[in-house]
Design an enzyme around this catalytic site. Structure first.
Site, PDB file in Angstrom:
ATOM      1  CG  HIS A   1      49.700  43.193  34.748  1.00  0.00           C
ATOM      2  ND1 HIS A   1      48.693  43.674  35.533  1.00  0.00           N
ATOM      3  CD2 HIS A   1      50.483  42.439  35.564  1.00  0.00           C
ATOM      4  CE1 HIS A   1      48.853  43.225  36.769  1.00  0.00           C
ATOM      5  NE2 HIS A   1      49.943  42.491  36.824  1.00  0.00           N
TER       6      HIS A   1
ATOM      7  CB  THR B   1      55.594  34.267  34.537  1.00  0.00           C
ATOM      8  OG1 THR B   1      55.377  32.965  35.065  1.00  0.00           O
ATOM      9  CG2 THR B   1      57.014  34.725  34.836  1.00  0.00           C
ATOM     10  CG  ASN B   2      53.995  40.247  36.409  1.00  0.00           C
ATOM     11  OD1 ASN B   2      53.228  40.505  35.494  1.00  0.00           O
ATOM     12  ND2 ASN B   2      53.637  40.302  37.683  1.00  0.00           N
TER      13      ASN B   2
ATOM     14  CB  ALA C   1      54.553  24.698  43.982  1.00  0.00           C
ATOM     15  N   GLY C   2      54.694  28.356  44.097  1.00  0.00           N
ATOM     16  CA  GLY C   2      54.888  29.460  45.037  1.00  0.00           C
ATOM     17  C   GLY C   2      53.552  30.021  45.504  1.00  0.00           C
TER      18      GLY C   2
ATOM     19  CB  VAL D   1      50.506  33.099  41.950  1.00  0.00           C
ATOM     20  CG1 VAL D   1      49.308  33.053  41.004  1.00  0.00           C
ATOM     21  CG2 VAL D   1      50.875  34.548  42.257  1.00  0.00           C
TER      22      VAL D   1
ATOM     23  NE  ARG E   1      53.330  44.310  36.734  1.00  0.00           N
ATOM     24  CZ  ARG E   1      52.670  45.332  37.258  1.00  0.00           C
ATOM     25  NH1 ARG E   1      52.871  46.557  36.831  1.00  0.00           N
ATOM     26  NH2 ARG E   1      51.800  45.124  38.222  1.00  0.00           N
TER      27      ARG E   1
ATOM     28  NE  ARG F   1      45.818  44.186  41.922  1.00  0.00           N
ATOM     29  CZ  ARG F   1      47.045  43.780  41.635  1.00  0.00           C
ATOM     30  NH1 ARG F   1      47.656  44.242  40.563  1.00  0.00           N
ATOM     31  NH2 ARG F   1      47.665  42.917  42.416  1.00  0.00           N
TER      32      ARG F   1
END
Ligand code: APR
Length: 304
Positions: A173, A117-118, A8-9, A11, A86, A149
């Site tokens: 990514h 999630t990265n 619940a951060g 993002v 990353r 982007r």
């Protein structure tokens, strides 16, 4: 119809807001920090009389409340901090992912999983391995974000609205992502006929560094408006069974000559998740770049 967002951060909560604003589904917002999830859910539900939300939102740290979700979006983990690659995130976020996946498997075995999630491609493949079953039910968000982007930068550069630009960014990514210049059309005209090679190279480079550019300015945390928007588009395609072509990190079994890893490729997204991977004919330079991008992901997976 219910979806669950794990984490619940920044993002996760931005995505919850998008889902509610568009009345897409009921939302369960789960975080290891229970009060955080509860607080965000209360705050969001207080906005419903103002925003006209018709769906409900619940904050919890109890996976039972996520049971039988149509889709589960995993944002749990540490964001990349300044100076952190990353790849530095792998071990920390890998542990978190394993714990999360165990619960998803127990409570929503039929859900479509969308990984945020990265490092994203690594975590997508990890999810596939841990969950088992059909690869089409697991996908990662990033190609869609990287494409947005690149499109945003082209739109600003050329003064053309984004909807008049067709482009796709494939691959991992990260630094090896592959913006498909050969498939980029501006008002149906090839990009190469509108900008110099040098300028295109600069915009491609900036696209690759965009996440880092935002991290550097924010000082703590990473981008969340555009990642949540990219995630929302995927979620909407799943829930509405849109069969929309969106570049998503997908588990590959021979497509583009790539095996046993996940990177972004053009994928038809519908209620079954990745319903089809489209194998476009690419010029050699882009195909080689895509395979190199996959190799970079596989090298890390091998170490894991
Ligand atoms: N289970 C559930 N939630 C967890 C767990 C866990 N095991 N571990 C951490 N979390 C939660 C944190 O408590 C935090 O609220 O995940 C949330 C992550 O939120 P942020 O730190 O705000 O990170 P965010 O910006 O949302 O990014 C999330 O997406 O873009 C990627 O690199 C980014 O991996 C990161 C993820």
């Amino acid at each position: 119809m219910k979806i669950s967002i794990i984490g619940a951060g920044n993002v996760g909560s931005a995505l919850a807001e998008r889902v509610l604003t568009r009345n897409l589904a009921d939302v369960v917002l789960l975080d290891i920090v229970e009060d955080l999830a509860k607080a965000k859910a209360l705050d969001l539900s207080d906005a419903s009389p103002l925003m006209g939300y018709k769906k409900r939102v619940l904050g919890t740290s109890d996976y039972k409340k996520t049971a039988d979700s149509r889709a589960v979006i995993i944002t749990a983990g540490f964001p990349r901090r300044q100076g952190m690659s990353r790849d530095d995130l792998i071990h920390k976020n890998g542990e978190i992912m394993r714990a999360v996946l165990k619960n998803i498997k127990a409570f929503s075995p039929d859900a479509i999983l969308v990984v945020v999630t990265n490092p994203l491609d690594i975590m997508t493949y990890l999810a596939y391995k841990e969950i088992g079953g059909e690869r089409r039910k697991i996908l990662g968000m990033a190609g869609n974000l990287d494409t947005a982007r690149f499109k945003a930068l082209l739109s600003q550069e050329l003064g053309v609205p984004p909807e008049k630009i067709e482009t796709f960014v494939l691959g991992s990514h990260g630094d090896t992502m592959v913006p498909l210049v050969s498939k980029t059309l501006i008002n149906e005209k090839p990009l190469a006929s509108m900008l110099s090679k040098e300028r295109i190279r600069e915009l491609v480079k900036r696209t690759k560094k965009r996440g880092g550019e935002i991290v550097a300015l924010l000082k703590s945390g990473s981008a969340y408006f555009s990642p949540s928007a990219a995630c929302f588009e995927i979620l909407e395609a799943i829930i509405n069974d849109a069969k929309k072509v969106i570049p998503c990190s997908s588990v590959l079994k021979g497509e583009y000559g790539i095996n046993d890893c996940a990177i972004s490729v053009p994928a038809k997204i519908g209620k079954g998740g990745v319903e089809e991977i489209l194998e476009w004919k690419l010029p050699d330079t882009e195909l080689i770049a895509l395979r190199n991008s996959a190799k970079a992901v596989k090298d890390i997976l091998d170490k894991l």
